[in-house]
Scaffold this motif. Sequence first.
Motif, short mmCIF file in Angstrom:
data_model
loop_
_atom_site.label_atom_id
_atom_site.label_comp_id
_atom_site.label_asym_id
_atom_site.label_seq_id
_atom_site.Cartn_x
_atom_site.Cartn_y
_atom_site.Cartn_z
N ALA A 100 8.02 -9.75 36.85
CA ALA A 100 6.91 -10.26 36.03
C ALA A 100 6.29 -9.15 35.19
O ALA A 100 5.58 -9.42 34.22
CB ALA A 100 5.85 -10.90 36.91
N VAL A 101 6.56 -7.90 35.55
CA VAL A 101 6.08 -6.75 34.79
C VAL A 101 7.27 -6.10 34.09
O VAL A 101 8.42 -6.31 34.48
CB VAL A 101 5.38 -5.73 35.71
N PRO A 102 7.03 -5.31 33.04
CA PRO A 102 8.15 -4.65 32.36
C PRO A 102 8.95 -3.77 33.33
O PRO A 102 8.39 -3.06 34.16
CB PRO A 102 7.45 -3.80 31.29
N HIS A 103 10.26 -3.83 33.22
CA HIS A 103 11.16 -3.05 34.06
C HIS A 103 12.43 -2.75 33.27
O HIS A 103 12.65 -3.31 32.19
CB HIS A 103 11.50 -3.81 35.36
N MET A 104 13.26 -1.87 33.81
CA MET A 104 14.52 -1.53 33.16
C MET A 104 15.66 -2.33 33.77
O MET A 104 15.69 -2.56 34.97
CB MET A 104 14.82 -0.03 33.30
N VAL A 105 16.60 -2.73 32.92
CA VAL A 105 17.84 -3.35 33.38
C VAL A 105 18.98 -2.41 32.99
O VAL A 105 19.10 -2.02 31.83
CB VAL A 105 18.05 -4.74 32.73
N VAL A 106 19.80 -2.05 33.98
CA VAL A 106 20.86 -1.06 33.76
C VAL A 106 22.20 -1.62 34.20
O VAL A 106 22.33 -2.14 35.30
CB VAL A 106 20.57 0.25 34.53
N GLU A 107 23.19 -1.52 33.31
CA GLU A 107 24.59 -1.81 33.65
C GLU A 107 25.33 -0.47 33.64
O GLU A 107 25.39 0.21 32.63
CB GLU A 107 25.23 -2.73 32.62
N THR A 108 25.90 -0.10 34.78
CA THR A 108 26.63 1.17 34.84
C THR A 108 27.84 1.14 33.92
O THR A 108 28.10 2.07 33.17
CB THR A 108 27.08 1.46 36.29
N VAL A 109 28.61 0.07 33.99
CA VAL A 109 29.72 -0.16 33.06
C VAL A 109 29.54 -1.54 32.46
O VAL A 109 28.76 -2.35 32.94
CB VAL A 109 31.09 -0.05 33.78
N ASN A 110 30.28 -1.82 31.40
CA ASN A 110 30.09 -3.05 30.64
C ASN A 110 30.80 -4.22 31.31
O ASN A 110 31.74 -4.80 30.76
CB ASN A 110 30.60 -2.84 29.21
N ASP A 111 30.34 -4.59 32.53
CA ASP A 111 30.99 -5.68 33.26
C ASP A 111 30.04 -6.80 33.63
O ASP A 111 30.41 -7.73 34.35
CB ASP A 111 31.64 -5.13 34.54
N GLY A 112 28.80 -6.74 33.16
CA GLY A 112 27.85 -7.80 33.43
C GLY A 112 27.04 -7.61 34.70
O GLY A 112 26.00 -8.27 34.88
N ASP A 113 27.48 -6.74 35.61
CA ASP A 113 26.70 -6.46 36.82
C ASP A 113 25.60 -5.47 36.49
O ASP A 113 25.86 -4.41 35.92
CB ASP A 113 27.60 -5.89 37.92
N CYS A 114 24.38 -5.78 36.84
CA CYS A 114 23.26 -4.93 36.46
C CYS A 114 22.32 -4.74 37.63
O CYS A 114 22.36 -5.47 38.63
CB CYS A 114 22.50 -5.51 35.27
N VAL A 115 21.46 -3.75 37.51
CA VAL A 115 20.43 -3.47 38.51
C VAL A 115 19.10 -3.37 37.78
O VAL A 115 19.03 -2.91 36.63
CB VAL A 115 20.74 -2.15 39.27
N GLU A 116 18.04 -3.85 38.42
CA GLU A 116 16.70 -3.81 37.83
C GLU A 116 15.92 -2.66 38.46
O GLU A 116 15.86 -2.54 39.68
CB GLU A 116 15.98 -5.14 38.05
N LEU A 117 15.33 -1.79 37.62
CA LEU A 117 14.63 -0.60 38.08
C LEU A 117 13.18 -0.63 37.61
O LEU A 117 12.90 -0.99 36.46
CB LEU A 117 15.31 0.66 37.53
N ASN A 118 12.28 -0.21 38.49
CA ASN A 118 10.90 -0.04 38.05
C ASN A 118 10.75 1.32 37.38
O ASN A 118 11.73 2.05 37.22
CB ASN A 118 9.92 -0.20 39.22
N ASP A 119 9.52 1.68 37.00
CA ASP A 119 9.34 2.91 36.22
C ASP A 119 9.77 4.16 36.99
O ASP A 119 10.48 5.02 36.46
CB ASP A 119 7.89 3.03 35.75
#
Length: 246
Positions: A100-119
């Motif tokens: 609900a708050v701004p966060h980062m979305v990171v994909e290590t490689v371009n495969d659609g799997d991602c992780v959500e990171l806080n600040d």
Amino acid sequence: MSTPKLTAESANKVRGLLAGIPQQASGDRRRTISVRSSAVTIDCPAWCTDPHAETYRSLEDVSHRGDQIFMTVPTYNGPTEKALIAYISQWPFAGDRATAVPHMVVETVNDGDCVELNDSEGIALSDQMVTHAAAFRSMALTVSNAQPKPQPAEGCRVARCDGYFHGEDTCSHVLGKLPMGEGAIDVELVSEQGGPVQAAVFSMDVPCDDNLLKTSDPAELTALAAKFRAFADTIDRAAVELGGQA
């Protein structure tokens, strides 16, 4: 019944209470979107670049998304691939406190799997990336230093000399250029009029009284710094090759 007067002490208390009320973030915009064909007005953060042009099935489906950044890496089969893809995201109405708050979305490689990171997680990952980049650069320089040193061809004093200035009794080889506006900064190995081999960093195209960069955009400064770091590697290579020709 008389109206009570607002004393200075009471006024200060009111100001303090007002200061504690969350305000709309600086730079946020009011944006009208379509939810089930009904117009709904929401706050859209300044970093969001999503045009919100679609018709949403529900308010919970509404999200904010910033520009994507990534780096390209070579692959075994030849074409480059995106890696370390990242962007800012927010799902203000989905009911999940973490997103609900701004966060980062990171994909290590371009495969659609991602992780959500806080600040704090994003900063920790960026620190790891800086350390890894320094180790990666050190490894590349070790490989460069381990290469057989190029030897000048017969009749030349500089390895890989193209012979263009032989008529002036000069041998030279340009190792790299840093484009700067209309011109460029060059680094080369040169031997003039039979003299010793020297490394030269120069520009014949960028006037001395011109700014290499004049901007109010921090991103442009960051991009220029990255160019200079890459160009520093070229100057390091010039030092290695100059040492090999001594």
